[in-house]
Structure formats: C-alpha cells, structure tokens
Design an enzyme around this catalytic site. Structure first.
Site, PDB file in Angstrom:
ATOM      1  N   TYR A   6       0.820  -1.204   0.000  1.00  0.00           N
ATOM      2  CA  TYR A   6       0.000   0.000   0.000  1.00  0.00           C
ATOM      3  C   TYR A   6       0.854   1.255   0.000  1.00  0.00           C
ATOM      4  CZ  TYR A   6       0.797   1.101   4.974  1.00  0.00           C
ATOM      5  OH  TYR A   6       1.355   1.451   6.178  1.00  0.00           O
ATOM      6  N   LYS A  22       6.461  -1.756   1.861  1.00  0.00           N
ATOM      7  CA  LYS A  22       5.276  -1.170   2.515  1.00  0.00           C
ATOM      8  C   LYS A  22       4.132  -2.168   2.386  1.00  0.00           C
ATOM      9  CE  LYS A  22       3.183   3.366   3.316  1.00  0.00           C
ATOM     10  NZ  LYS A  22       3.366   3.404   4.759  1.00  0.00           N
ATOM     11  N   GLU A  67      13.000   2.740  13.629  1.00  0.00           N
ATOM     12  CA  GLU A  67      12.026   3.755  13.204  1.00  0.00           C
ATOM     13  C   GLU A  67      10.814   3.673  14.124  1.00  0.00           C
ATOM     14  OE1 GLU A  67      10.326   2.931   9.310  1.00  0.00           O
ATOM     15  OE2 GLU A  67      10.313   0.784   9.707  1.00  0.00           O
ATOM     16  N   LEU A  97      11.376   1.453   6.706  1.00  0.00           N
ATOM     17  CA  LEU A  97      10.693   1.898   5.495  1.00  0.00           C
ATOM     18  C   LEU A  97      11.353   3.211   5.056  1.00  0.00           C
ATOM     19  CD1 LEU A  97       8.214   1.393   3.594  1.00  0.00           C
ATOM     20  CD2 LEU A  97       7.111   3.210   4.901  1.00  0.00           C
TER      21      LEU A  97
HETATM   22  N1  PDD Z   1       3.148   5.253   7.477  1.00  0.00           N
HETATM   23  N2  PDD Z   1       7.929   3.983   8.704  1.00  0.00           N
HETATM   24  C1  PDD Z   1       6.778   3.296   8.828  1.00  0.00           C
HETATM   25  C2  PDD Z   1       6.787   1.967   9.480  1.00  0.00           C
HETATM   26  C3  PDD Z   1       5.581   3.861   8.319  1.00  0.00           C
HETATM   27  O1  PDD Z   1       4.434   3.173   8.419  1.00  0.00           O
HETATM   28  C4  PDD Z   1       5.610   5.145   7.726  1.00  0.00           C
HETATM   29  C5  PDD Z   1       4.384   5.802   7.172  1.00  0.00           C
HETATM   30  C6  PDD Z   1       6.842   5.814   7.632  1.00  0.00           C
HETATM   31  C7  PDD Z   1       6.965   7.170   6.968  1.00  0.00           C
HETATM   32  O2  PDD Z   1       6.769   7.076   5.570  1.00  0.00           O
HETATM   33  P1  PDD Z   1       6.292   8.318   4.700  1.00  0.00           P
HETATM   34  O3  PDD Z   1       7.220   9.450   5.011  1.00  0.00           O
HETATM   35  O4  PDD Z   1       6.421   7.827   3.327  1.00  0.00           O
HETATM   36  O5  PDD Z   1       4.866   8.628   5.098  1.00  0.00           O
HETATM   37  C8  PDD Z   1       7.981   5.194   8.123  1.00  0.00           C
HETATM   38  C9  PDD Z   1       1.945   5.755   6.870  1.00  0.00           C
HETATM   39  C10 PDD Z   1       1.718   7.184   7.149  1.00  0.00           C
HETATM   40  C11 PDD Z   1       0.768   4.863   7.241  1.00  0.00           C
HETATM   41  O6  PDD Z   1       0.973   3.662   7.277  1.00  0.00           O
HETATM   42  O7  PDD Z   1      -0.316   5.347   7.476  1.00  0.00           O
END
Ligand code: PDD
Length: 280
Positions: free
Chosen positions: A32, A145, A177, A201
């Site tokens: 996703y 993801k 993270e 991620l």
């Molecule tokens: N999550 N690390 C993890 C485990 C995450 O789920 C996310 C983002 C990030 C940051 O990624 P980005 O900068 O691309 O949003 C890092 C999204 C917001 C979610 O699952 O809703």
C-alpha cells in the site's frame, strides 16, 4: 466528500465491495501507499508511485495497471471527492481467489480511499510528543510497505495505552524507526537517522527531510543510533506523510530530550515542509 475506488468503480466509502475471499483481507497479501493531497495536488506522487511499484515487485506482485492509469485514477478520485486537503490510501493486493497459500492466477485488486486530511492532536507540534521505546518484533523486510502491519499495530496500541504518541522500535540495540514514522535525532547541528536498509521503510518525508537539510546546509547523517544517543540528543523528531514533522521531547520512563521543548532544527524543518506543501 470521502470516497473509495475498487477495481474500476468509484463507490461510497461505506459501500461493502470486498468479497470475503480477497487476499488482502485473508492474508494481508498486498502492498500500500499513503499520500497526502494539499490544495488538490498530491504531494510527492512520483516518489509514492516509485515506492508502490518497488514494494509490489519485492512481493512478486505485478500491478498490471500502468503507472499512468494508476496516476490518472488518483487524480480522478481527488476530482470526484471535491476535497482540497485530503488523505489517500492506495492498496494493491494479489486479488480475489479461493483461500490457498500459493499465488493465484487471478488479477490483482486495486483499492483506494480518500478522506479529509487527518489533523494532529491540537498543540502537539508546539508542545512536542512523548514516545515509548519497544523491541522491534517485525520481519526482516521492513523496506516493503506491506499490508501486514500487526507488529506495528500492537506497538502503537501499547504506546497509546501509555499516553504516548508513537512507539519507537529498537532492534539489536539500535533505534530503527517508529511504528508508523521515521525517527531522527539532532546532535551538534547535524541530523542523524537510520540508513536505508531492510530494517526501515524509506519514508517519502525522509527524502524531503534530506533535501531540506541539504538546502539549509544541515549535515544529514545516515547512521544508526542507540537509545542512549537518542536520550542525549539536542532534538529528536518523527516524520511521516500524515504527521509531517513532529518534535519529540520525552521518552516514556527514560527522560526528557534536550530542553524538553521542540528544538530549532525540527521547527525549521517543519516550516520548510509546510512551504513545500503549500507553495506549489
Ligand atoms: N506510514 N515507517 C513506517 C513503518 C511507516 O508506516 C511510515 C508511514 C513511515 C513514513 O513514511 P512516509 O514518510 O512515506 O509517510 C515510516 C503511513 C503514514 C501509514 O501507514 O499510514
């Protein structure tokens, strides 16, 4: 208004469209993206598309819809919603097939939702957040993801139950993270964060932070750090597409970070990020 998309149809968000034998539902067999729309325009859409196709390839899922078709669908969803500032989730799963572990030959499913933008708890950006350190119990492919988020959910729930904003994962003595965000520290005017690897991620906002740091002349160091280094940092902050840049001022049961208030580097990064999302 909120809306959804399911395999070629635009539907109301609450319309029941997913068959029970959908592999996203049965197995979490899919990938996703989450992206944010500012003033009717999706932010860093190309980067999100790159990551989506990369995640899909890593689980041997062929999306079949071309990148152009998928991009057009995102724009059509935004247009139909009439929303200026919104949140989009986009999922691609291995499709609808009788429940069986081996891959089916059926085509993948593509679903999307659009809703008005999530807003942070009021004042959180001014006061700073508290986080909880927890063991990173996820698999070894955190760069994908994937829809499988159970360890992330369990960690977030534990954090929330302790009135913390985020759970920060620690694996083999190093901070990786957050449960849904990337984590950074600021020390001696340099930003430090975990290097890109299978253990985190690669956040899209992380890419933006790197560019903003370069533009501001702030060193961006990709090197893992320990919980002790996190506690000794001048500043700590989190990023994700949903929360943007959020300063961290406390670690539950461990102590206060820096002065106990949001620091200048986190605040400057958030100012620059807001400029990027609005002035396009
Ligand atoms: N999550 N690390 C993890 C485990 C995450 O789920 C996310 C983002 C990030 C940051 O990624 P980005 O900068 O691309 O949003 C890092 C999204 C917001 C979610 O699952 O809703």
């Amino acid at each position: 208004m909120s809306l959804a998309y399911f395999n070629g149809r635009y539907v109301a968000l609450d319309e029941p469209v997913l068959p029970i034998e959908e592999r996203g539902h049965q197995f979490g067999d899919g990938v996703y993206e989450f992206l944010r729309v500012y003033g009717g325009r999706p932010f860093m859409l190309e980067e999100h598309m790159d990551r989506l196709y990369r995640s899909a390839a890593l689980i041997r899922l062929e999306i079949q819809m071309s990148r152009e078709e998928l991009t057009d669908t995102v724009y059509e969803l935004i247009r139909r919603s009439g929303l200026a500032d919104s949140d989009i989730y986009l999922q691609v799963t291995r499709g609808i097939a009788p429940r069986n572990h081996p891959f089916p030959t059926t085509p993948p499913s593509v679903t999307m939702t659009i809703k008005p933008s999530y807003t942070l708890p009021p004042k959180l950006r001014d006061t700073g957040a508290e986080v909880l350190l927890l063991p990173d119990e996820r698999w070894m492919n955190c760069h994908i993801k994937s829809l499988n988020l159970l360890p992330n959910l369990l960690a977030k729930q534990t954090a929330v139950e302790q009135s913390c904003f985020e759970a920060v994962f620690v694996r083999d003595g190093m901070v990786t993270e957050g449960s849904s965000s990337n984590v950074y520290l600021v020390r001696d005017d340099a930003i430090q964060t975990h290097p890109l690897s299978n253990l985190i991620l690669g956040g899209i906002v992380r890419q933006a932070v790197r560019r903003m740091a370069d533009a501001a002349g702030i060193p961006f160091v990709e090197e893992a750090f320990t919980p002790a280094q996190l506690l000794e940092a001048d500043e700590v902050f989190l990023t994700s597409s949903g929360i943007e840049v959020v300063p961290v001022v406390k670690v539950r049961g461990e102590g206060i970070i820096g002065s106990g208030s949001p620091g200048p580097v986190s605040q400057e990064l958030h100012r620059r990020y807001s400029a990027l999302t609005t002035a396009r």
